[in-house]
Design a protein around this motif. Structure first.
Motif, PDB file in Angstrom:
ATOM      1  N   LYS A 141       0.829  -1.221   0.000  1.00  0.00           N
ATOM      2  CA  LYS A 141       0.000   0.000   0.000  1.00  0.00           C
ATOM      3  C   LYS A 141       0.856   1.261   0.000  1.00  0.00           C
ATOM      4  O   LYS A 141       0.436   2.307  -0.466  1.00  0.00           O
ATOM      5  CB  LYS A 141      -0.963  -0.027   1.190  1.00  0.00           C
ATOM      6  N   TYR A 178       7.263   0.338  12.649  1.00  0.00           N
ATOM      7  CA  TYR A 178       6.348  -0.239  11.662  1.00  0.00           C
ATOM      8  C   TYR A 178       5.400  -1.206  12.383  1.00  0.00           C
ATOM      9  O   TYR A 178       5.825  -2.262  12.851  1.00  0.00           O
ATOM     10  CB  TYR A 178       7.154  -0.973  10.583  1.00  0.00           C
ATOM     11  N   GLY A 210       2.455  -3.836  12.345  1.00  0.00           N
ATOM     12  CA  GLY A 210       1.768  -4.771  11.437  1.00  0.00           C
ATOM     13  C   GLY A 210       2.650  -5.127  10.260  1.00  0.00           C
ATOM     14  O   GLY A 210       2.330  -4.838   9.106  1.00  0.00           O
ATOM     15  N   SER A 257       3.307  -8.036   9.033  1.00  0.00           N
ATOM     16  CA  SER A 257       2.956  -9.269   8.325  1.00  0.00           C
ATOM     17  C   SER A 257       4.263  -9.983   7.934  1.00  0.00           C
ATOM     18  O   SER A 257       5.225  -9.943   8.696  1.00  0.00           O
ATOM     19  CB  SER A 257       2.059  -8.973   7.126  1.00  0.00           C
ATOM     20  N   THR A 272       6.465  -7.724   3.190  1.00  0.00           N
ATOM     21  CA  THR A 272       6.508  -7.145   1.837  1.00  0.00           C
ATOM     22  C   THR A 272       6.892  -5.651   1.870  1.00  0.00           C
ATOM     23  O   THR A 272       7.955  -5.267   1.379  1.00  0.00           O
ATOM     24  CB  THR A 272       5.142  -7.329   1.138  1.00  0.00           C
ATOM     25  N   THR A 273       6.042  -4.828   2.480  1.00  0.00           N
ATOM     26  CA  THR A 273       6.342  -3.390   2.521  1.00  0.00           C
ATOM     27  C   THR A 273       7.548  -3.086   3.423  1.00  0.00           C
ATOM     28  O   THR A 273       8.424  -2.290   3.029  1.00  0.00           O
ATOM     29  CB  THR A 273       5.104  -2.582   2.969  1.00  0.00           C
ATOM     30  N   GLU A 312       4.692  -7.208  15.084  1.00  0.00           N
ATOM     31  CA  GLU A 312       3.670  -8.104  14.511  1.00  0.00           C
ATOM     32  C   GLU A 312       3.209  -9.037  15.623  1.00  0.00           C
ATOM     33  O   GLU A 312       4.027  -9.597  16.328  1.00  0.00           O
ATOM     34  CB  GLU A 312       4.290  -8.893  13.343  1.00  0.00           C
ATOM     35  N   PHE A 313       1.880  -9.175  15.795  1.00  0.00           N
ATOM     36  CA  PHE A 313       1.436  -9.988  16.932  1.00  0.00           C
ATOM     37  C   PHE A 313       1.129 -11.450  16.615  1.00  0.00           C
ATOM     38  O   PHE A 313       0.962 -12.249  17.527  1.00  0.00           O
ATOM     39  CB  PHE A 313       0.312  -9.319  17.717  1.00  0.00           C
ATOM     40  N   ALA A 360       4.746  -8.706  19.240  1.00  0.00           N
ATOM     41  CA  ALA A 360       4.064  -7.952  20.300  1.00  0.00           C
ATOM     42  C   ALA A 360       2.770  -7.378  19.748  1.00  0.00           C
ATOM     43  O   ALA A 360       2.579  -7.275  18.530  1.00  0.00           O
ATOM     44  CB  ALA A 360       4.969  -6.813  20.791  1.00  0.00           C
ATOM     45  N   ASP A 361       1.889  -7.000  20.678  1.00  0.00           N
ATOM     46  CA  ASP A 361       0.625  -6.370  20.313  1.00  0.00           C
ATOM     47  C   ASP A 361       0.846  -4.850  20.299  1.00  0.00           C
ATOM     48  O   ASP A 361       1.324  -4.282  21.293  1.00  0.00           O
ATOM     49  CB  ASP A 361      -0.436  -6.764  21.360  1.00  0.00           C
ATOM     50  N   ALA A 362       0.483  -4.229  19.190  1.00  0.00           N
ATOM     51  CA  ALA A 362       0.676  -2.772  19.076  1.00  0.00           C
ATOM     52  C   ALA A 362      -0.177  -2.006  20.087  1.00  0.00           C
ATOM     53  O   ALA A 362       0.018  -0.812  20.292  1.00  0.00           O
ATOM     54  CB  ALA A 362       0.345  -2.322  17.660  1.00  0.00           C
ATOM     55  N   ASP A 422      -0.285  -0.329   9.831  1.00  0.00           N
ATOM     56  CA  ASP A 422      -1.137  -1.071   8.887  1.00  0.00           C
ATOM     57  C   ASP A 422      -1.592  -2.353   9.570  1.00  0.00           C
ATOM     58  O   ASP A 422      -1.105  -3.437   9.265  1.00  0.00           O
ATOM     59  CB  ASP A 422      -0.329  -1.387   7.610  1.00  0.00           C
ATOM     60  N   ILE A 423      -2.499  -2.214  10.547  1.00  0.00           N
ATOM     61  CA  ILE A 423      -2.891  -3.389  11.330  1.00  0.00           C
ATOM     62  C   ILE A 423      -4.354  -3.799  11.113  1.00  0.00           C
ATOM     63  O   ILE A 423      -4.784  -4.796  11.688  1.00  0.00           O
ATOM     64  CB  ILE A 423      -2.605  -3.191  12.837  1.00  0.00           C
ATOM     65  N   GLN A 433      -7.315  -2.948  12.159  1.00  0.00           N
ATOM     66  CA  GLN A 433      -8.131  -3.165  13.359  1.00  0.00           C
ATOM     67  C   GLN A 433      -9.132  -2.017  13.477  1.00  0.00           C
ATOM     68  O   GLN A 433      -8.819  -0.890  13.091  1.00  0.00           O
ATOM     69  CB  GLN A 433      -7.248  -3.154  14.621  1.00  0.00           C
TER      70      GLN A 433
HETATM   71  C1  SAM Z   1      -2.620  -5.858   6.327  1.00  0.00           C
HETATM   72  S1  SAM Z   1      -1.417  -6.803   7.173  1.00  0.00           S
HETATM   73  C2  SAM Z   1       0.073  -5.857   7.030  1.00  0.00           C
HETATM   74  C3  SAM Z   1       0.715  -5.875   5.652  1.00  0.00           C
HETATM   75  C4  SAM Z   1       2.081  -5.187   5.648  1.00  0.00           C
HETATM   76  N1  SAM Z   1       2.011  -3.900   6.283  1.00  0.00           N
HETATM   77  C5  SAM Z   1       2.621  -4.979   4.245  1.00  0.00           C
HETATM   78  O1  SAM Z   1       2.262  -3.988   3.609  1.00  0.00           O
HETATM   79  O2  SAM Z   1       3.426  -5.801   3.779  1.00  0.00           O
HETATM   80  C6  SAM Z   1      -1.856  -6.501   8.845  1.00  0.00           C
HETATM   81  C7  SAM Z   1      -0.961  -7.196   9.861  1.00  0.00           C
HETATM   82  O3  SAM Z   1      -1.154  -6.594  11.139  1.00  0.00           O
HETATM   83  C8  SAM Z   1      -1.080  -7.590  12.131  1.00  0.00           C
HETATM   84  N2  SAM Z   1      -1.786  -7.066  13.313  1.00  0.00           N
HETATM   85  C9  SAM Z   1      -3.113  -6.871  13.467  1.00  0.00           C
HETATM   86  N3  SAM Z   1      -3.382  -6.365  14.678  1.00  0.00           N
HETATM   87  C10 SAM Z   1      -2.192  -6.205  15.314  1.00  0.00           C
HETATM   88  C11 SAM Z   1      -1.830  -5.714  16.593  1.00  0.00           C
HETATM   89  N4  SAM Z   1      -2.740  -5.271  17.448  1.00  0.00           N
HETATM   90  N5  SAM Z   1      -0.514  -5.693  16.914  1.00  0.00           N
HETATM   91  C12 SAM Z   1       0.424  -6.135  16.035  1.00  0.00           C
HETATM   92  N6  SAM Z   1       0.136  -6.624  14.808  1.00  0.00           N
HETATM   93  C13 SAM Z   1      -1.161  -6.653  14.442  1.00  0.00           C
HETATM   94  C14 SAM Z   1      -1.759  -8.795  11.487  1.00  0.00           C
HETATM   95  O4  SAM Z   1      -1.391 -10.011  12.131  1.00  0.00           O
HETATM   96  C15 SAM Z   1      -1.287  -8.695  10.042  1.00  0.00           C
HETATM   97  O5  SAM Z   1      -0.125  -9.462   9.829  1.00  0.00           O
END
Ligand code: SAM
Length: 217
Positions: free
Chosen positions: A48, A70, A72, A74, A77-78, A96-97, A121-123, A140-141, A143
């Protein structure tokens, strides 16, 4: 020389980033030699941030030497392209959680790149990765309460005059509401939290019902 390159092929613009981990691919992207340096193609349908840059986000929004939090990552990629852009002098702290996904991020990205520190960890709980101030928070999470989460991370770790890049997936916030309305409400939430909005970039045709909000504290 900037780590981002633009190329026009048959009337379409393509982005590439100079590969910090020579010879390694992260998501099967194409590697190309340009002026004696290796570059990776940056797919706007997979990233994105690439989509936002092609749609007008300033290319230098993230710079060489920046410290980036950063949220999220995943599988990376980004983040891998952000790691290319900030280069050896920069630092990407990746949160990343989901443990399985985070493991892939470590294997694919962190292991080959000295400028990446991964956290499982959880953001929502920034105390788990309490780090010194950063220049950019990228969130980019996907939520429903992600704007609050992003703002709390900024309050704790974004330097004054730093940048927030917040990816908004309208359907994660409200499946029934018009995406434009959701983007407007998240903008207001940020303004009420003391942020100044610099731009809101809608990401179609690369991503449906997504926008990237660029703000400063
Ligand atoms: C849309 S993907 C991210 C894609 C990545 N930013 C990219 O562009 O390559 C969202 C990621 O956020 C993670 N995520 C969701 N809620 C989270 C939280 N509270 N804390 C940490 N990671 C979280 C998910 O497990 C998922 O892997």
């Amino acid at each position: 020389m900037t780590a981002i390159r633009r190329e026009d092929r048959k009337g379409r613009t393509f982005l590439l980033t100079r590969n910090l981990a020579k010879g390694y691919r992260v998501y099967n992207e194409e590697l190309q030699m340009k002026d004696g340096e290796e570059y990776r193609t940056w797919d706007p349908f997979r990233s994105k941030l690439a989509a936002a840059i092609l749609k007008g986000l300033p290319e230098d929004v993230i710079r060489e030497g920046d410290r980036v939090l950063y949220l999220g990552t995943s599988t990376g990629t980004t983040p891998s392209h952000v790691s290319d852009i900030i280069g050896e002098k920069g630092l990407l702290i990746g949160v990343e959680f989901a443990p399985r996904v985070a493991r892939e991020f470590v294997e694919n990205v962190a292991r080959q790149r000295k400028n990446v520190i991964p956290y499982v960890a959880d953001a929502r709980d920034p105390s788990k990765y309490n780090i010194s101030k950063v220049d950019v928070v990228y969130c980019d999470i996907a939520q429903p309460d992600q704007t609050e989460i992003a703002m709390e991370n900024c309050r704790q770790m974004l330097r004054e005059g730093g940048k927030l890049l917040l990816v908004v997936k309208a359907r994660s916030i409200d499946v029934l509401k018009e995406p434009a309305k959701v983007f407007g409400e998240e903008k207001t939430r940020l303004e009420d939290g003391g942020f100044r909005i610099l731009s809101i970039i809608e990401l179609s045709p690369f991503e449906k019902d997504h926008a990237l909000i660029y703000a400063t504290n």
